[in-house]
Motif scaffolding. Structure first.
Motif, mmCIF file in Angstrom:
data_model
loop_
_atom_site.group_PDB
_atom_site.id
_atom_site.type_symbol
_atom_site.label_atom_id
_atom_site.label_comp_id
_atom_site.label_asym_id
_atom_site.label_seq_id
_atom_site.Cartn_x
_atom_site.Cartn_y
_atom_site.Cartn_z
ATOM 1 N N THR A 1 0.828 -1.208 0.000
ATOM 2 C CA THR A 1 0.000 0.000 0.000
ATOM 3 C C THR A 1 0.863 1.259 0.000
ATOM 4 O OG1 THR A 1 -1.737 -1.160 1.219
ATOM 5 C CG2 THR A 1 -1.808 1.250 1.235
ATOM 6 N N THR B 1 -2.664 11.628 8.947
ATOM 7 C CA THR B 1 -3.727 10.927 8.223
ATOM 8 C C THR B 1 -3.145 9.909 7.247
ATOM 9 O OG1 THR B 1 -5.178 12.856 8.389
ATOM 10 C CG2 THR B 1 -5.717 11.219 6.704
ATOM 11 N N VAL B 2 -2.044 10.282 6.574
ATOM 12 C CA VAL B 2 -1.392 9.359 5.628
ATOM 13 C C VAL B 2 -0.915 8.109 6.355
ATOM 14 C CG1 VAL B 2 0.612 9.038 4.133
ATOM 15 C CG2 VAL B 2 -0.710 11.146 3.982
ATOM 16 N N ASP C 1 -1.902 6.945 9.219
ATOM 17 C CA ASP C 1 -3.054 6.225 9.763
ATOM 18 C C ASP C 1 -3.697 5.342 8.694
ATOM 19 O OD1 ASP C 1 -4.991 6.036 12.136
ATOM 20 O OD2 ASP C 1 -6.334 6.500 10.470
ATOM 21 N N ARG C 2 -3.854 5.873 7.493
ATOM 22 C CA ARG C 2 -4.466 5.099 6.414
ATOM 23 C C ARG C 2 -3.565 3.968 5.947
ATOM 24 N NH1 ARG C 2 -7.274 9.869 2.664
ATOM 25 N NH2 ARG C 2 -8.925 10.398 4.154
ATOM 26 N N HIS D 1 -3.838 1.181 8.611
ATOM 27 C CA HIS D 1 -5.128 0.513 8.632
ATOM 28 C C HIS D 1 -5.503 -0.098 7.280
ATOM 29 C CE1 HIS D 1 -5.288 2.889 12.306
ATOM 30 N NE2 HIS D 1 -6.177 2.025 12.735
ATOM 31 N N ALA D 2 -4.591 0.018 6.305
ATOM 32 C CA ALA D 2 -4.818 -0.660 5.028
ATOM 33 C C ALA D 2 -4.488 -2.146 5.139
ATOM 34 C CB ALA D 2 -3.962 -0.037 3.936
ATOM 35 N N ARG E 1 -3.386 -2.836 13.463
ATOM 36 C CA ARG E 1 -4.144 -1.744 14.048
ATOM 37 C C ARG E 1 -3.284 -1.060 15.103
ATOM 38 N NH1 ARG E 1 -6.267 -2.594 10.191
ATOM 39 N NH2 ARG E 1 -8.452 -3.042 9.696
#
Length: 248
Positions: free
Chosen positions: A7, A31-32, A34-35, A38-39, A43
């Motif tokens: 990812t 945010t980057v 975090d994504r 969580h991809a 967690r």
């Protein structure tokens, strides 16, 4: 790990990331990460995410980044598809940054320092190695390598009309180490600097009681629990407990 790297190094995402643009804000950077986390099946809680956002290093910017990419490549060495994505990142890094001047690298370094200026998040391995203080600030060693192409401190030169007219030498009482060659930006090159490499690869001594003392305690009052092992088991129980609750 393959999910995260696949990812993170997605070709389209990387090409968009390398386009000339303003530096991300702290909120956007968070945010980057975090994504990306969580991809995959991984967690992370808030504290863990705060530590992940400290991955960038300000000195020897490109060499440190290449050290990170080298380590990631080793993690996914069994996946040819993901290795192709990593090779593309090597190409992008070389194409965009290998030809930058010292002044341009200094501007990047200064921008990174400004970005992380007010962040003092404590990381356990840094605290244990005493490279970070309890307040979250880093402790810079006095005895350190001298950047390639520079002289060891200890000489003051006085100039007049571009000519040296007087030289004064002084003792620094510091053990500086010279770097004999520059780091390589090539895909399989030698980076020279250890910044950005895996700190967990280093053998670490654990403070424990002597073997004889432990054996005597085992034969008399039973084995004394290892405090480190107890902490590890508590962490494992905490994680397993979370998974069980999710499953229910």
């Amino acid at each position: 790990m393959h999910d995260i790297v696949g990812t993170m190094f997605n070709k389209r995402f990387m090409e968009e990331l390398f386009k000339p643009q303003e530096m991300y804000s702290k909120k956007a950077m968070r945010t980057v990460f975090d994504r990306l986390a969580h991809a995959s099946i991984m967690r992370l809680n808030t504290a863990s995410m705060d530590k992940v956002s400290l991955c960038l290093r300000p000195s020897d910017v490109l060499l440190v980044t290449l050290n990170h990419v080298d380590a990631i490549k080793d993690f996914v060495s069994g996946s040819p598809k993901i290795l192709l994505l990593i090779d593309h990142v090597y190409h992008l890094l070389n194409e965009h940054f290998a030809s930058l001047s010292t002044g341009q690298f200094q501007l990047i370094r200064q921008a990174l320092l400004s970005f992380f200026q007010d962040m003092h998040i404590r990381v356990s391995i840094f605290l244990k190695d005493k490279v970070q203080n309890s307040n979250g600030r880093f402790s810079l060693p006095v005895d350190s390598p001298i950047p390639y192409g520079t002289e060891i401190p200890g000489v003051i030169r006085f100039y007049a009309n571009d000519d040296i007219i007087r030289t004064i030498e002084f003792k620094t009482n510091t053990k500086y180490r010279t770097v004999l060659k520059p780091g390589s930006f090539d895909k399989n090159g030698e980076r020279i600097t250890l910044l950005g490499t895996n700190m967990y690869n280093v053998d670490r001594n654990v403070e424990t009681s002597s073997v004889s003392q432990s054996q005597s305690q085992d034969t008399t009052a039973g084995a004394t629990p290892n405090p480190l092992a107890k902490e590890e088991l508590n962490l494992l129980a905490h994680l397993v407990g979370k998974d069980e609750k999710k499953a229910k």
